[in-house]
Enzyme design. Sequence first.
Site, mmCIF file in Angstrom:
data_model
loop_
_atom_site.group_PDB
_atom_site.id
_atom_site.type_symbol
_atom_site.label_atom_id
_atom_site.label_comp_id
_atom_site.label_asym_id
_atom_site.label_seq_id
_atom_site.Cartn_x
_atom_site.Cartn_y
_atom_site.Cartn_z
ATOM 1 N N GLN A 99 -61.737 19.997 24.169
ATOM 2 C CA GLN A 99 -61.762 21.013 23.111
ATOM 3 C C GLN A 99 -61.329 20.467 21.756
ATOM 4 O O GLN A 99 -61.580 21.098 20.735
ATOM 5 C CB GLN A 99 -60.856 22.193 23.488
ATOM 6 C CG GLN A 99 -61.378 22.961 24.693
ATOM 7 C CD GLN A 99 -60.505 24.158 24.960
ATOM 8 O OE1 GLN A 99 -59.493 24.046 25.647
ATOM 9 N NE2 GLN A 99 -60.871 25.304 24.399
ATOM 10 N N HIS B 140 -59.254 27.565 34.572
ATOM 11 C CA HIS B 140 -59.974 27.488 33.292
ATOM 12 C C HIS B 140 -59.927 26.062 32.733
ATOM 13 O O HIS B 140 -60.942 25.521 32.290
ATOM 14 C CB HIS B 140 -59.359 28.496 32.314
ATOM 15 C CG HIS B 140 -60.043 28.605 30.999
ATOM 16 N ND1 HIS B 140 -60.761 29.732 30.614
ATOM 17 C CD2 HIS B 140 -60.130 27.741 29.947
ATOM 18 C CE1 HIS B 140 -61.251 29.529 29.393
ATOM 19 N NE2 HIS B 140 -60.878 28.338 28.966
ATOM 20 N N GLU B 141 -58.725 25.453 32.746
ATOM 21 C CA GLU B 141 -58.592 24.116 32.148
ATOM 22 C C GLU B 141 -59.265 23.037 32.993
ATOM 23 O O GLU B 141 -59.886 22.127 32.448
ATOM 24 C CB GLU B 141 -57.117 23.765 31.913
ATOM 25 C CG GLU B 141 -56.373 24.697 30.964
ATOM 26 C CD GLU B 141 -57.068 24.964 29.639
ATOM 27 O OE1 GLU B 141 -57.928 24.174 29.197
ATOM 28 O OE2 GLU B 141 -56.767 26.000 29.038
ATOM 29 N N GLY C 89 -53.800 27.740 26.795
ATOM 30 C CA GLY C 89 -54.017 26.375 27.243
ATOM 31 C C GLY C 89 -55.040 25.690 26.367
ATOM 32 O O GLY C 89 -55.714 26.335 25.555
ATOM 33 N N CYS D 284 -61.955 32.185 25.534
ATOM 34 C CA CYS D 284 -61.762 30.741 25.375
ATOM 35 C C CYS D 284 -61.812 30.387 23.897
ATOM 36 O O CYS D 284 -62.661 30.897 23.160
ATOM 37 C CB CYS D 284 -62.853 29.988 26.132
ATOM 38 S SG CYS D 284 -62.778 28.201 25.920
ATOM 39 N N LEU D 285 -60.915 29.493 23.489
ATOM 40 C CA LEU D 285 -60.872 29.055 22.093
ATOM 41 C C LEU D 285 -62.187 28.417 21.650
ATOM 42 O O LEU D 285 -62.515 28.441 20.475
ATOM 43 C CB LEU D 285 -59.747 28.023 21.922
ATOM 44 C CG LEU D 285 -58.343 28.555 22.189
ATOM 45 C CD1 LEU D 285 -57.380 27.395 22.385
ATOM 46 C CD2 LEU D 285 -57.892 29.447 21.047
ATOM 47 N N HIS E 25 -62.812 23.119 32.184
ATOM 48 C CA HIS E 25 -63.126 22.441 30.918
ATOM 49 C C HIS E 25 -63.352 20.944 31.133
ATOM 50 O O HIS E 25 -64.218 20.339 30.508
ATOM 51 C CB HIS E 25 -61.966 22.605 29.924
ATOM 52 C CG HIS E 25 -62.095 23.780 29.008
ATOM 53 N ND1 HIS E 25 -63.176 23.983 28.185
ATOM 54 C CD2 HIS E 25 -61.237 24.805 28.743
ATOM 55 C CE1 HIS E 25 -62.994 25.088 27.476
ATOM 56 N NE2 HIS E 25 -61.829 25.610 27.794
HETATM 57 NI NI NI Z 1 -61.030 27.428 27.117
#
Ligand code: NI
Length: 167
Positions: free
Chosen positions: A51, A131-132, A46, A89-90, A135
């Site tokens: 991000q 998670h999203e 995702g 996480c990215l 964010h």
């Molecule tokens: Ni993330």
Amino acid sequence: MAVLKVRTLPAPVLRQKAKRVTTINGSLQKLIDDMIDTMHAVHGVGLAAPQIGVSLRIAVIEIPEREVITLINPEVIRRRGERVVEEACLSVPGYYGEIKRSEVVKVKAQNRRGKEFRLTGEELLAQALEHETDHLNGVLYIDHVETPDKLWKITSQDNQTFEHPII
Ligand code: NI
């Protein structure tokens, strides 16, 4: 199509509460397409707009074997159960951690045409939905890691495994 740069800590945009989307127009569609391209390029489950440096309440999720889900202004309206998961996480490259997530998560959101829908997820989808939406509120999974010994460095061998999906 454009692959955008993924912001990583300590980028301030990751810690801001993102703004609600009020206008769904062509530039927003392009942004969503670019987010999907970027998510594919970096092999994420995702991606949330902060991000890629855009403080708007938009996220995209792609679970294996399912179509891409676009969430505009998502809100978690129900959570049930609790389970321990590993997660990465990215925007926090090189690490993964053990945290608690809900077993079942229900959100309401708008799709990319502005139509409201509700979606209930379990397992990886529930994890990605939490998670999203985190964010979009400036929250990262590392905030849920209870003790430092539950945060680990990713080695090249265990990168990209299902055990700690990169969301
Ligand atoms: Ni993330």
